[in-house]
Design an enzyme around this catalytic site. Structure first.
Site, short mmCIF file in Angstrom:
data_model
loop_
_atom_site.label_atom_id
_atom_site.label_comp_id
_atom_site.label_asym_id
_atom_site.label_seq_id
_atom_site.Cartn_x
_atom_site.Cartn_y
_atom_site.Cartn_z
N GLU A 184 127.35 6.11 -51.13
CA GLU A 184 127.46 4.69 -51.53
C GLU A 184 127.15 3.89 -50.28
O GLU A 184 127.93 3.90 -49.33
CB GLU A 184 128.90 4.38 -51.99
CG GLU A 184 129.44 5.26 -53.09
CD GLU A 184 128.84 4.92 -54.44
OE1 GLU A 184 128.16 3.89 -54.56
OE2 GLU A 184 129.03 5.71 -55.37
N CYS A 189 131.11 -4.45 -50.73
CA CYS A 189 129.80 -3.86 -50.97
C CYS A 189 129.13 -4.47 -52.19
O CYS A 189 127.91 -4.46 -52.32
CB CYS A 189 129.94 -2.35 -51.15
SG CYS A 189 131.24 -1.93 -52.32
P1 NAP Z 1 129.73 2.95 -41.20
O1 NAP Z 1 129.73 2.44 -39.84
O2 NAP Z 1 128.51 3.59 -41.73
O3 NAP Z 1 130.98 3.95 -41.31
C1 NAP Z 1 131.34 4.53 -42.53
C2 NAP Z 1 132.24 5.72 -42.26
O4 NAP Z 1 131.47 6.77 -41.66
C3 NAP Z 1 133.38 5.44 -41.29
O5 NAP Z 1 134.54 6.11 -41.72
C4 NAP Z 1 132.86 6.02 -40.00
O6 NAP Z 1 133.86 6.35 -39.08
C5 NAP Z 1 132.19 7.26 -40.54
N1 NAP Z 1 131.29 7.95 -39.62
C6 NAP Z 1 130.39 7.42 -38.77
N2 NAP Z 1 129.76 8.40 -38.09
C7 NAP Z 1 130.29 9.58 -38.52
C8 NAP Z 1 130.08 10.95 -38.19
N3 NAP Z 1 129.17 11.31 -37.29
N4 NAP Z 1 130.79 11.89 -38.82
C9 NAP Z 1 131.71 11.55 -39.75
N5 NAP Z 1 131.97 10.26 -40.09
C10 NAP Z 1 131.26 9.28 -39.49
O7 NAP Z 1 130.09 1.79 -42.26
P2 NAP Z 1 131.25 0.71 -42.14
O8 NAP Z 1 130.89 -0.19 -41.02
O9 NAP Z 1 132.59 1.34 -42.17
O10 NAP Z 1 131.08 -0.04 -43.54
C11 NAP Z 1 130.17 -1.10 -43.75
C12 NAP Z 1 129.01 -0.65 -44.58
O11 NAP Z 1 129.47 0.09 -45.70
C13 NAP Z 1 128.23 -1.81 -45.16
O12 NAP Z 1 126.87 -1.58 -44.93
C14 NAP Z 1 128.52 -1.76 -46.66
O13 NAP Z 1 127.45 -2.16 -47.47
C15 NAP Z 1 128.80 -0.33 -46.89
N6 NAP Z 1 129.71 -0.18 -48.01
C16 NAP Z 1 129.23 0.32 -49.17
C17 NAP Z 1 130.07 0.50 -50.25
C18 NAP Z 1 129.57 1.06 -51.55
O14 NAP Z 1 130.39 1.41 -52.40
N7 NAP Z 1 128.30 1.16 -51.74
C19 NAP Z 1 131.42 0.16 -50.14
C20 NAP Z 1 131.88 -0.34 -48.94
C21 NAP Z 1 131.01 -0.51 -47.88
P3 NAP Z 1 134.27 5.34 -37.88
O15 NAP Z 1 135.13 4.33 -38.48
O16 NAP Z 1 134.97 6.23 -36.94
O17 NAP Z 1 133.00 4.78 -37.33
#
Ligand code: NAP
Length: 517
Positions: free
Chosen positions: A253, A292
């Protein structure tokens, strides 16, 4: 306070560099996490060995009762969750409600679904297929839960609902969960899990606090990864060598440039116009736009584009931005200084093709703008025909763009430029246009909301994800599908064709529920 992880049935703290969790209004550290030096491989093994068999031993109804017990426990401690959401995410009461009430309702819904599926562990599809001239030799398809662990990686914006929405579906399916909240807002997930973990069998759910480094190194072929976050991180995780090698089921997602279209029949100040203005203002303000599903692109008839923009601007202008501890505040901060910088930079990029119609007061009430991570509400307008970036860049904050269109066909074409989104909403009393547009937009969206006068007062909003409906979208949105009642359980099950005698099929049916996921 160091927030520990819950692995192998124990609360354990990592050793190494700690990452602080910060109050986004006051700028002070409220806790920290450390995910280093934890034995994630052993935790995954424990889940597969203990949690999986214990859950699979239970019927759907029994698993549903577990979810109901979790919902009841979380419901009883609501005030704690609201306080934590305020401290760690800077959420107003309404912002927090979306996450917290969404958590409880989703758990209750899946609890009731468990009850409906009943005292069975096996699902079998209705009907047999005859395979040869011999009528005794037939085939039927049945569903069984996977034997691995569900690895859930969540985004920062829904620390409660993000965790429990995913976990409810996996647990009801009979699959144990290792959940990793985004570090910056992880306190709510940690507190909620502490409150309920004793209700579940050992190994049914584990919590990894920290960066998640190494989490995918132990993935096996039977596991399921379900990720919510940015498209960039999704690409990185998909390319992980172990993921490439093991090829587990992988749900994503990701980003979404959701559109909300005002129909060609709408004139200024009539009922559906007012409903649209009300809802789009809320879209920008609620959770400071960190949803999102937020409507980022407001596609409206050119003849009333200025009226739409002025009316939304008036609503935004009357909203106070500031410390959510002040009851008069309607717009809180973003979750971190880092997010603030990213969103301001994204808005600047959008302004290379769009103009600013409204920008809220930059001085927050009861907070220091230099310390806190506020972004004022922005409404942009884009008239450019080659405005690619408006359809491609998601400013994950309180910002949406009005995009005028000249004819009904163009309204649909503009909505399709999002390249795959979670949701599109259409506000119109012209059923001919709304149904045509809705069907044409279907293949690029996980959900389409059609609002007319008949449902104006009762619909569940553009942004709200209902557990009955699928959540996810193709293309840019990641190609995933979650929730949607039993539909979300499909990724945690294997469908198998069994070819055997009609007598044996009848025997299998005795202990199974006739149902298809
Ligand atoms: P993100 O930076 O991509 O992080 C998402 C998750 O991935 C976090 O828990 C992050 O941990 C983890 N992560 C990053 N690198 C990793 C690795 N190497 N191994 C395991 N886990 C890892 O996104 P975000 O900033 O939290 O969220 C914002 C984005 O999410 C926006 O672009 C939004 O559109 C999208 N979003 C989409 C939905 C949907 O349902 N489509 C819902 C909500 C949000 P850390 O916190 O430690 O970095």
């Amino acid at each position: 306070m160091l927030l520990s992880s819950y692995l192998q049935g124990k609360w354990v703290s990592g050793e190494g560099v700690k990452t602080p969790l910060v109050d986004p209004v006051k700028g002070v550290e409220i806790a920290s996490v450390c995910g280093e030096s934890l034995d994630i491989n052993a935790a995954m093994e424990y889940s597969r060995r203990m949690g999986g068999p214990a859950l699979r031993e239970m019927t759907f109804a029994a698993r549903g009762r577990l979810l109901g017990a979790i919902a009841a426990r979380l419901s009883a401690s609501r005030d704690v969750w609201y306080r934590t959401a305020l401290a760690n995410s800077g959420s107003t009461r309404a912002d927090a409600a979306m996450d917290i009430e969404g958590t409880i309702q989703t758990l209750r819904y899946y609890a009731s679904l468990g009850e409906k599926l009943g005292e069975t562990k096996l699902l079998i599809e209705p009907g047999e297929d005859r395979l040869t001239r011999d009528p005794a030799f037939q085939a039927v398809h049945f569903w069984t839960p996977v034997s691995g662990v569900a690895v859930h990686i969540n985004a920062f914006n829904f620390p409660g609902w993000g965790m429990w929405g995913k976990a409810a579906v996996a647990l009801l399916s009979g699959v144990p969960v290792i959940t990793k909240p985004a570090v910056s807002t992880s306190m709510l997930a940690w507190e909620m899990l502490r409150d309920v973990v004793g209700l579940l069998p050992p190994g049914a759910i584990s919590l990894l606090m920290g960066s998640g480094q190494g989490l995918l190194d132990s993935i096996t072929r039977d596991d399921v990864i379900s990720f919510t976050g940015s498209a960039q991180t999704a690409r990185k995780l998909r390319a992980h060598p172990r993921v490439q090698e093991m090829n587990p089921r992988f749900n994503v997602e990701a980003d979404s440039l959701n559109a909300s279209v005002l129909g060609p029949d709408v004139v200024a100040n009539e009922s559906i116009f007012n409903v649209y203005v009300e809802e789009m203002s809320r879209e920008i303000l609620l959770k400071a736009g960190q949803k999102c599903t937020t409507a980022r692109r407001l596609i409206v008839p050119r003849s009333i584009a200025s009226s739409v923009a002025d009316s939304i601007s008036a609503k935004l202008g009357s909203t106070v931005m500031g410390n959510p501890r002040n009851p008069g505040v309607g717009l809180g901060p973003l979750v971190t200084k880092q997010q603030q910088a990213v969103v301001l930079e994204s808005i600047e990029k959008l302004c290379t093709v769009a103009t600013v119609v409204h920008k809220g007061n930059a001085s927050p009430v009861d907070a220091d703008a230099n310390i806190a991570s506020f972004v004022p509400a922005h409404l942009l307008r884009c008239d450019a025909s080659d405005a690619g970036i408006v359809h491609e860049l998601e400013a994950f904050g309180p910002c949406s763009t009005v995009i005028p269109y000249d004819n009904p066909e163009q309204s649909i074409a503009l909505a399709r430029l999002g390249g795959g989104s979670l949701v599109c909403s259409l506000f119109s009393n012209d059923s001919e246009w709304a149904l045509r547009a809705g069907l044409q937009l279907g293949n690029l969206h996980g959900r389409v909301l059609l609002v007319d006068d008949a449902v104006a007062a009762s619909h569940t909003d553009h942004s709200i994800v209902m557990p009955q409906c699928v959540h996810g979208g193709p293309g840019r949105a990641g190609g995933g599908e979650e929730l949607g009642g039993t539909r979300g359980m499909r990724i945690y099950h294997q469908r198998t064709a069994v070819q055997t005698s009609a007598d044996r099929i009848a025997k299998i049916r005795e202990s199974a529920l006739e149902f298809s996921l």
